[in-house]
Design a protein around this motif. Structure first.
Motif, PDB file in Angstrom:
ATOM      1  N   SER A 274      45.211  45.842  47.194  1.00 24.82           N
ATOM      2  CA  SER A 274      44.266  46.498  47.424  1.00 24.82           C
ATOM      3  C   SER A 274      44.143  47.026  46.353  1.00 24.82           C
ATOM      4  CB  SER A 274      43.850  47.459  48.276  1.00 24.82           C
ATOM      5  OG  SER A 274      44.719  47.632  48.520  1.00 24.82           O
ATOM      6  N   SER A 275      45.411  48.197  45.580  1.00 26.89           N
ATOM      7  CA  SER A 275      45.386  48.843  44.988  1.00 26.89           C
ATOM      8  C   SER A 275      45.137  48.137  43.170  1.00 26.89           C
ATOM      9  CB  SER A 275      47.192  48.974  44.552  1.00 26.89           C
ATOM     10  OG  SER A 275      48.054  48.878  44.131  1.00 26.89           O
ATOM     11  N   GLN A 276      45.619  47.119  42.702  1.00 31.80           N
ATOM     12  CA  GLN A 276      45.525  46.122  41.760  1.00 31.80           C
ATOM     13  C   GLN A 276      43.337  46.107  41.740  1.00 31.80           C
ATOM     14  OE1 GLN A 276      47.305  42.628  42.281  1.00 31.80           O
ATOM     15  NE2 GLN A 276      49.547  43.527  41.035  1.00 31.80           N
ATOM     16  N   SER A 277      43.935  45.800  43.231  1.00 28.83           N
ATOM     17  CA  SER A 277      41.515  45.832  42.561  1.00 28.83           C
ATOM     18  C   SER A 277      40.626  46.738  42.944  1.00 28.83           C
ATOM     19  CB  SER A 277      41.211  44.816  44.309  1.00 28.83           C
ATOM     20  OG  SER A 277      41.400  45.295  45.482  1.00 28.83           O
ATOM     21  N   ASP A 278      41.181  47.759  43.355  1.00 26.90           N
ATOM     22  CA  ASP A 278      41.235  48.877  43.136  1.00 26.90           C
ATOM     23  C   ASP A 278      41.144  49.819  41.899  1.00 26.90           C
ATOM     24  OD1 ASP A 278      40.329  49.287  45.774  1.00 26.90           O
ATOM     25  OD2 ASP A 278      41.785  50.527  46.413  1.00 26.90           O
ATOM     26  N   ALA A 279      42.449  49.250  41.221  1.00 25.52           N
ATOM     27  CA  ALA A 279      42.139  49.257  39.259  1.00 25.52           C
ATOM     28  C   ALA A 279      41.351  48.861  38.961  1.00 25.52           C
ATOM     29  CB  ALA A 279      44.407  49.342  39.298  1.00 25.52           C
ATOM     30  N   LEU A 280      41.665  47.666  38.826  1.00 22.24           N
ATOM     31  CA  LEU A 280      40.632  46.724  38.404  1.00 22.24           C
ATOM     32  C   LEU A 280      38.910  47.394  38.447  1.00 22.24           C
ATOM     33  CD1 LEU A 280      39.669  43.918  36.557  1.00 22.24           C
ATOM     34  CD2 LEU A 280      39.338  43.186  38.892  1.00 22.24           C
ATOM     35  N   GLN A 281      38.572  47.813  39.796  1.00 26.03           N
ATOM     36  CA  GLN A 281      37.027  47.839  39.914  1.00 26.03           C
ATOM     37  C   GLN A 281      36.969  49.913  38.986  1.00 26.03           C
ATOM     38  OE1 GLN A 281      34.055  46.872  41.075  1.00 26.03           O
ATOM     39  NE2 GLN A 281      32.910  48.459  40.453  1.00 26.03           N
ATOM     40  N   ARG A 282      38.230  50.246  39.211  1.00 28.65           N
ATOM     41  CA  ARG A 282      38.035  51.638  38.518  1.00 28.65           C
ATOM     42  C   ARG A 282      37.586  51.539  37.188  1.00 28.65           C
ATOM     43  NH1 ARG A 282      35.923  56.758  39.074  1.00 28.65           N
ATOM     44  NH2 ARG A 282      37.225  58.217  37.856  1.00 28.65           N
ATOM     45  N   ALA A 283      39.124  51.186  36.195  1.00 29.65           N
ATOM     46  CA  ALA A 283      38.751  50.705  34.815  1.00 29.65           C
ATOM     47  C   ALA A 283      37.514  49.954  34.233  1.00 29.65           C
ATOM     48  CB  ALA A 283      39.432  49.368  34.972  1.00 29.65           C
TER      49      ALA A 283
ATOM     50  N   TYR B 143      40.523  47.962  30.956  1.00 26.64           N
ATOM     51  CA  TYR B 143      40.398  46.878  31.992  1.00 26.64           C
ATOM     52  C   TYR B 143      40.288  45.688  31.687  1.00 26.64           C
ATOM     53  CZ  TYR B 143      36.637  44.059  33.725  1.00 26.64           C
ATOM     54  OH  TYR B 143      35.041  42.907  34.299  1.00 26.64           O
ATOM     55  N   ASN B 144      40.853  45.520  30.244  1.00 19.19           N
ATOM     56  CA  ASN B 144      41.517  43.534  30.188  1.00 19.19           C
ATOM     57  C   ASN B 144      42.629  44.115  30.849  1.00 19.19           C
ATOM     58  OD1 ASN B 144      39.067  42.865  29.167  1.00 19.19           O
ATOM     59  ND2 ASN B 144      39.783  43.077  27.230  1.00 19.19           N
ATOM     60  N   ASN B 145      43.706  44.915  30.786  1.00 18.80           N
ATOM     61  CA  ASN B 145      44.702  45.109  31.499  1.00 18.80           C
ATOM     62  C   ASN B 145      44.997  44.416  32.750  1.00 18.80           C
ATOM     63  OD1 ASN B 145      45.981  45.294  28.757  1.00 18.80           O
ATOM     64  ND2 ASN B 145      46.192  47.050  28.819  1.00 18.80           N
ATOM     65  N   ALA B 146      44.003  45.414  33.231  1.00 16.79           N
ATOM     66  CA  ALA B 146      43.903  45.016  34.771  1.00 16.79           C
ATOM     67  C   ALA B 146      43.486  43.577  35.139  1.00 16.79           C
ATOM     68  CB  ALA B 146      42.474  46.480  35.142  1.00 16.79           C
ATOM     69  N   ARG B 147      42.558  43.367  34.318  1.00 12.10           N
ATOM     70  CA  ARG B 147      41.706  41.791  34.123  1.00 12.10           C
ATOM     71  C   ARG B 147      42.819  40.988  35.347  1.00 12.10           C
ATOM     72  NH1 ARG B 147      37.404  40.028  31.246  1.00 12.10           N
ATOM     73  NH2 ARG B 147      38.784  39.389  30.131  1.00 12.10           N
TER      74      ARG B 147
ATOM     75  N   THR C 282      46.575  41.319  35.321  1.00  8.31           N
ATOM     76  CA  THR C 282      47.153  41.601  36.566  1.00  8.31           C
ATOM     77  C   THR C 282      46.809  41.319  37.609  1.00  8.31           C
ATOM     78  OG1 THR C 282      47.989  44.062  34.815  1.00  8.31           O
ATOM     79  CG2 THR C 282      48.861  43.481  37.233  1.00  8.31           C
ATOM     80  N   ALA C 283      45.601  41.534  37.390  1.00  6.38           N
ATOM     81  CA  ALA C 283      44.646  40.736  39.062  1.00  6.38           C
ATOM     82  C   ALA C 283      44.823  39.278  39.140  1.00  6.38           C
ATOM     83  CB  ALA C 283      43.205  41.733  39.228  1.00  6.38           C
ATOM     84  N   ALA C 284      44.843  38.865  38.140  1.00 14.43           N
ATOM     85  CA  ALA C 284      45.353  37.530  37.635  1.00 14.43           C
ATOM     86  C   ALA C 284      46.104  36.686  38.141  1.00 14.43           C
ATOM     87  CB  ALA C 284      44.821  36.717  36.825  1.00 14.43           C
ATOM     88  N   HIS C 285      46.965  37.284  37.813  1.00 12.38           N
ATOM     89  CA  HIS C 285      48.702  36.772  38.422  1.00 12.38           C
ATOM     90  C   HIS C 285      49.175  37.841  39.111  1.00 12.38           C
ATOM     91  CE1 HIS C 285      48.513  34.041  34.477  1.00 12.38           C
ATOM     92  NE2 HIS C 285      48.082  35.696  34.213  1.00 12.38           N
ATOM     93  N   PRO C 286      49.447  37.123  40.159  1.00  9.94           N
ATOM     94  CA  PRO C 286      49.392  37.768  41.576  1.00  9.94           C
ATOM     95  C   PRO C 286      51.344  38.084  41.795  1.00  9.94           C
ATOM     96  CG  PRO C 286      49.215  35.642  42.036  1.00  9.94           C
ATOM     97  CD  PRO C 286      48.462  36.034  40.863  1.00  9.94           C
TER      98      PRO C 286
END
Length: 52
Positions: free
Chosen positions: A2-11, A42-46, A48-52
Motif C-alpha cells: 500500500s505504501s507503493q500505491s500511496d506513493a504513486l497516487q501522491r506523485a 511520478y514515472n519512477n513511482a509508476r 516501482t509499483a509495476a515491478h513488485p
C-alpha cells in the motif's frame, strides 16, 4: 504494497495539481522545471509499483 500505491497516487496528484495551478505551465506549451521533476517522480513511482 500500500505504501507503493500511496506513493504513486501522491506523485500523480502532485503533478496534476501543479499542472492546474502553475502560471508558467499554462502560459507556455513547454512544462516548467518543477513539472518535469514531478513527472519524473511520478514515472519512477509508476515503474516501482509495476515491478513488485
Amino acid at each position: 504494497m500500500s505504501s507503493q500505491s500511496d506513493a504513486l497516487q501522491r506523485a500523480r496528484t502532485d503533478y496534476e495539481h501543479h499542472m492546474r495551478t502553475c502560471r508558467q505551465c499554462h502560459a507556455d506549451t513547454v512544462p516548467c522545471a518543477v513539472a518535469k521533476h514531478l513527472l519524473r517522480l511520478y514515472n519512477n513511482a509508476r515503474r516501482t509499483a509495476a515491478h513488485p
